[in-house]
Design a protein around this motif. Structure first.
Motif, PDB file in Angstrom:
ATOM      1  N   GLN A 152       0.830  -1.203   0.000  1.00 14.95           N
ATOM      2  CA  GLN A 152       0.000   0.000   0.000  1.00 14.95           C
ATOM      3  C   GLN A 152       0.866   1.255   0.000  1.00 14.95           C
ATOM      4  OE1 GLN A 152      -2.570   0.367   3.409  1.00 14.95           O
ATOM      5  NE2 GLN A 152      -3.839   1.922   2.446  1.00 14.95           N
ATOM      6  N   LYS A 153       1.919   1.253   0.794  1.00 20.51           N
ATOM      7  CA  LYS A 153       2.806   2.406   0.865  1.00 20.51           C
ATOM      8  C   LYS A 153       3.542   2.618  -0.464  1.00 20.51           C
ATOM      9  CE  LYS A 153       4.639   5.827   2.976  1.00 20.51           C
ATOM     10  NZ  LYS A 153       3.826   7.011   3.256  1.00 20.51           N
ATOM     11  N   LEU A 154       4.015   1.545  -1.081  1.00 24.37           N
ATOM     12  CA  LEU A 154       4.710   1.659  -2.364  1.00 24.37           C
ATOM     13  C   LEU A 154       3.764   2.158  -3.459  1.00 24.37           C
ATOM     14  CD1 LEU A 154       6.948  -1.538  -2.271  1.00 24.37           C
ATOM     15  CD2 LEU A 154       7.720   0.844  -2.160  1.00 24.37           C
ATOM     16  N   GLU A 155       2.515   1.700  -3.430  1.00 23.27           N
ATOM     17  CA  GLU A 155       1.531   2.201  -4.393  1.00 23.27           C
ATOM     18  C   GLU A 155       1.315   3.695  -4.207  1.00 23.27           C
ATOM     19  OE1 GLU A 155      -1.934  -0.207  -3.710  1.00 23.27           O
ATOM     20  OE2 GLU A 155      -1.166  -1.865  -4.918  1.00 23.27           O
ATOM     21  N   GLN A 156       1.245   4.135  -2.948  1.00 24.60           N
ATOM     22  CA  GLN A 156       1.054   5.560  -2.667  1.00 24.60           C
ATOM     23  C   GLN A 156       2.268   6.365  -3.136  1.00 24.60           C
ATOM     24  OE1 GLN A 156      -1.760   7.085  -1.415  1.00 24.60           O
ATOM     25  NE2 GLN A 156      -0.668   8.904  -2.094  1.00 24.60           N
ATOM     26  N   ILE A 157       3.463   5.843  -2.913  1.00 24.40           N
ATOM     27  CA  ILE A 157       4.683   6.524  -3.361  1.00 24.40           C
ATOM     28  C   ILE A 157       4.682   6.660  -4.877  1.00 24.40           C
ATOM     29  CG2 ILE A 157       7.201   6.272  -3.596  1.00 24.40           C
ATOM     30  CD1 ILE A 157       7.156   5.047  -0.737  1.00 24.40           C
ATOM     31  N   ALA A 158       4.336   5.596  -5.586  1.00 27.02           N
ATOM     32  CA  ALA A 158       4.301   5.637  -7.053  1.00 27.02           C
ATOM     33  C   ALA A 158       3.278   6.669  -7.538  1.00 27.02           C
ATOM     34  CB  ALA A 158       3.979   4.255  -7.611  1.00 27.02           C
ATOM     35  N   GLN A 159       2.110   6.690  -6.920  1.00 24.01           N
ATOM     36  CA  GLN A 159       1.077   7.659  -7.299  1.00 24.01           C
ATOM     37  C   GLN A 159       1.535   9.085  -7.025  1.00 24.01           C
ATOM     38  OE1 GLN A 159      -2.483   6.486  -5.231  1.00 24.01           O
ATOM     39  NE2 GLN A 159      -2.878   4.773  -6.605  1.00 24.01           N
ATOM     40  N   ASP A 160       2.170   9.299  -5.878  1.00 27.39           N
ATOM     41  CA  ASP A 160       2.666  10.639  -5.532  1.00 27.39           C
ATOM     42  C   ASP A 160       3.718  11.107  -6.533  1.00 27.39           C
ATOM     43  OD1 ASP A 160       1.014  10.692  -3.326  1.00 27.39           O
ATOM     44  OD2 ASP A 160       2.611  10.275  -1.879  1.00 27.39           O
ATOM     45  N   ARG A 161       4.627  10.218  -6.906  1.00 25.60           N
ATOM     46  CA  ARG A 161       5.689  10.578  -7.866  1.00 25.60           C
ATOM     47  C   ARG A 161       5.081  10.949  -9.215  1.00 25.60           C
ATOM     48  NH1 ARG A 161       8.763  12.421  -4.686  1.00 25.60           N
ATOM     49  NH2 ARG A 161       7.047  12.002  -3.338  1.00 25.60           N
ATOM     50  N   LEU A 162       4.084  10.179  -9.670  1.00 28.57           N
ATOM     51  CA  LEU A 162       3.436  10.484 -10.939  1.00 28.57           C
ATOM     52  C   LEU A 162       2.668  11.799 -10.861  1.00 28.57           C
ATOM     53  CD1 LEU A 162       2.215   6.916 -11.944  1.00 28.57           C
ATOM     54  CD2 LEU A 162       4.117   8.214 -12.920  1.00 28.57           C
ATOM     55  N   HIS A 163       2.060  12.063  -9.720  1.00 28.35           N
ATOM     56  CA  HIS A 163       1.354  13.327  -9.515  1.00 28.35           C
ATOM     57  C   HIS A 163       2.339  14.496  -9.594  1.00 28.35           C
ATOM     58  CE1 HIS A 163      -1.611  16.152  -8.024  1.00 28.35           C
ATOM     59  NE2 HIS A 163      -0.751  16.535  -7.104  1.00 28.35           N
ATOM     60  N   HIS A 164       3.497  14.354  -8.960  1.00 29.19           N
ATOM     61  CA  HIS A 164       4.509  15.415  -9.003  1.00 29.19           C
ATOM     62  C   HIS A 164       5.004  15.636 -10.429  1.00 29.19           C
ATOM     63  CE1 HIS A 164       5.535  14.676  -4.497  1.00 29.19           C
ATOM     64  NE2 HIS A 164       4.486  15.444  -4.640  1.00 29.19           N
ATOM     65  N   SER A 165       5.197  14.553 -11.167  1.00 29.78           N
ATOM     66  CA  SER A 165       5.619  14.672 -12.567  1.00 29.78           C
ATOM     67  C   SER A 165       4.582  15.438 -13.375  1.00 29.78           C
ATOM     68  CB  SER A 165       5.825  13.295 -13.190  1.00 29.78           C
ATOM     69  OG  SER A 165       6.937  12.660 -12.635  1.00 29.78           O
ATOM     70  N   ASN A 166       3.329  15.113 -13.168  1.00 30.84           N
ATOM     71  CA  ASN A 166       2.257  15.807 -13.892  1.00 30.84           C
ATOM     72  C   ASN A 166       2.213  17.283 -13.534  1.00 30.84           C
ATOM     73  OD1 ASN A 166       1.399  13.567 -15.337  1.00 30.84           O
ATOM     74  ND2 ASN A 166      -0.041  12.932 -13.759  1.00 30.84           N
ATOM     75  N   GLN A 167       2.431  17.611 -12.266  1.00 31.11           N
ATOM     76  CA  GLN A 167       2.464  19.016 -11.849  1.00 31.11           C
ATOM     77  C   GLN A 167       3.603  19.757 -12.541  1.00 31.11           C
ATOM     78  OE1 GLN A 167       2.610  18.550  -7.509  1.00 31.11           O
ATOM     79  NE2 GLN A 167       0.715  19.722  -7.409  1.00 31.11           N
ATOM     80  N   LEU A 168       4.779  19.145 -12.578  1.00 32.62           N
ATOM     81  CA  LEU A 168       5.917  19.766 -13.235  1.00 32.62           C
ATOM     82  C   LEU A 168       5.648  19.975 -14.722  1.00 32.62           C
ATOM     83  CD1 LEU A 168       8.824  17.821 -11.506  1.00 32.62           C
ATOM     84  CD2 LEU A 168       8.477  20.296 -11.415  1.00 32.62           C
ATOM     85  N   LEU A 169       5.075  18.970 -15.369  1.00 36.64           N
ATOM     86  CA  LEU A 169       4.770  19.090 -16.795  1.00 36.64           C
ATOM     87  C   LEU A 169       3.737  20.177 -17.064  1.00 36.64           C
ATOM     88  CD1 LEU A 169       4.720  15.359 -17.928  1.00 36.64           C
ATOM     89  CD2 LEU A 169       6.316  17.141 -18.662  1.00 36.64           C
ATOM     90  N   ARG A 170       2.687  20.236 -16.256  1.00 34.33           N
ATOM     91  CA  ARG A 170       1.658  21.276 -16.430  1.00 34.33           C
ATOM     92  C   ARG A 170       2.254  22.661 -16.252  1.00 34.33           C
ATOM     93  NH1 ARG A 170      -1.691  17.801 -13.574  1.00 34.33           N
ATOM     94  NH2 ARG A 170      -1.330  18.960 -11.659  1.00 34.33           N
ATOM     95  N   THR A 171       3.085  22.823 -15.238  1.00 34.09           N
ATOM     96  CA  THR A 171       3.715  24.109 -14.992  1.00 34.09           C
ATOM     97  C   THR A 171       4.600  24.507 -16.167  1.00 34.09           C
ATOM     98  OG1 THR A 171       3.687  23.726 -12.612  1.00 34.09           O
ATOM     99  CG2 THR A 171       5.222  25.390 -13.420  1.00 34.09           C
ATOM    100  N   LEU A 172       5.349  23.568 -16.679  1.00 35.93           N
ATOM    101  CA  LEU A 172       6.222  23.835 -17.814  1.00 35.93           C
ATOM    102  C   LEU A 172       5.393  24.167 -19.057  1.00 35.93           C
ATOM    103  CD1 LEU A 172       9.162  23.946 -18.652  1.00 35.93           C
ATOM    104  CD2 LEU A 172       9.045  21.524 -19.176  1.00 35.93           C
ATOM    105  N   GLN A 173       4.302  23.460 -19.283  1.00 37.16           N
ATOM    106  CA  GLN A 173       3.439  23.740 -20.430  1.00 37.16           C
ATOM    107  C   GLN A 173       2.802  25.120 -20.311  1.00 37.16           C
ATOM    108  OE1 GLN A 173       0.883  20.335 -20.202  1.00 37.16           O
ATOM    109  NE2 GLN A 173       2.136  19.120 -21.622  1.00 37.16           N
ATOM    110  N   GLN A 174       2.364  25.483 -19.123  1.00 37.74           N
ATOM    111  CA  GLN A 174       1.783  26.808 -18.918  1.00 37.74           C
ATOM    112  C   GLN A 174       2.822  27.885 -19.201  1.00 37.74           C
ATOM    113  OE1 GLN A 174       0.379  26.617 -14.892  1.00 37.74           O
ATOM    114  NE2 GLN A 174      -1.519  25.575 -15.449  1.00 37.74           N
TER     115      GLN A 174
END
Length: 80
Positions: A52-74
């Motif tokens: 469960q913890k590893l799944e949460q870590i993977a989801q958090d990392r992907l969320h951070h990647s998406n935030q970085l990409l959105r910010t860069l696209q903006q």
């Protein structure tokens, strides 16, 4: 005259420097690597709590990647 200077300062603040772009690129690579390591750990894991913890870590990392990409696209939309 004042409005023109204000607009130039505003545009300067919205520009991503090459150093900032390199930092964002490195951050994206790091987030991707951490997500992959967490997913890889899931396949070897026996503990439900750890899974469960590893799944949460993977989801958090992907969320951070998406935030970085959105910010860069903006940012790139604002400069074009």
């Amino acid at each position: 005259m004042f409005n023109q200077q204000g607009q130039q300062q505003q545009q300067g603040m919205n520009t991503v420097s090459s150093k900032e772009l390199a930092y964002i690129t490195d951050s994206l690579k790091n987030e991707d690597l951490l997500a992959k390591l967490a997913v890889h750990g899931l396949s070897d894991c026996q503990s439900p709590q750890l899974k469960q913890k590893l799944e949460q870590i993977a989801q958090d990392r992907l969320h951070h990647s998406n935030q970085l990409l959105r910010t860069l696209q903006q940012q790139t939309q604002m400069t074009h």
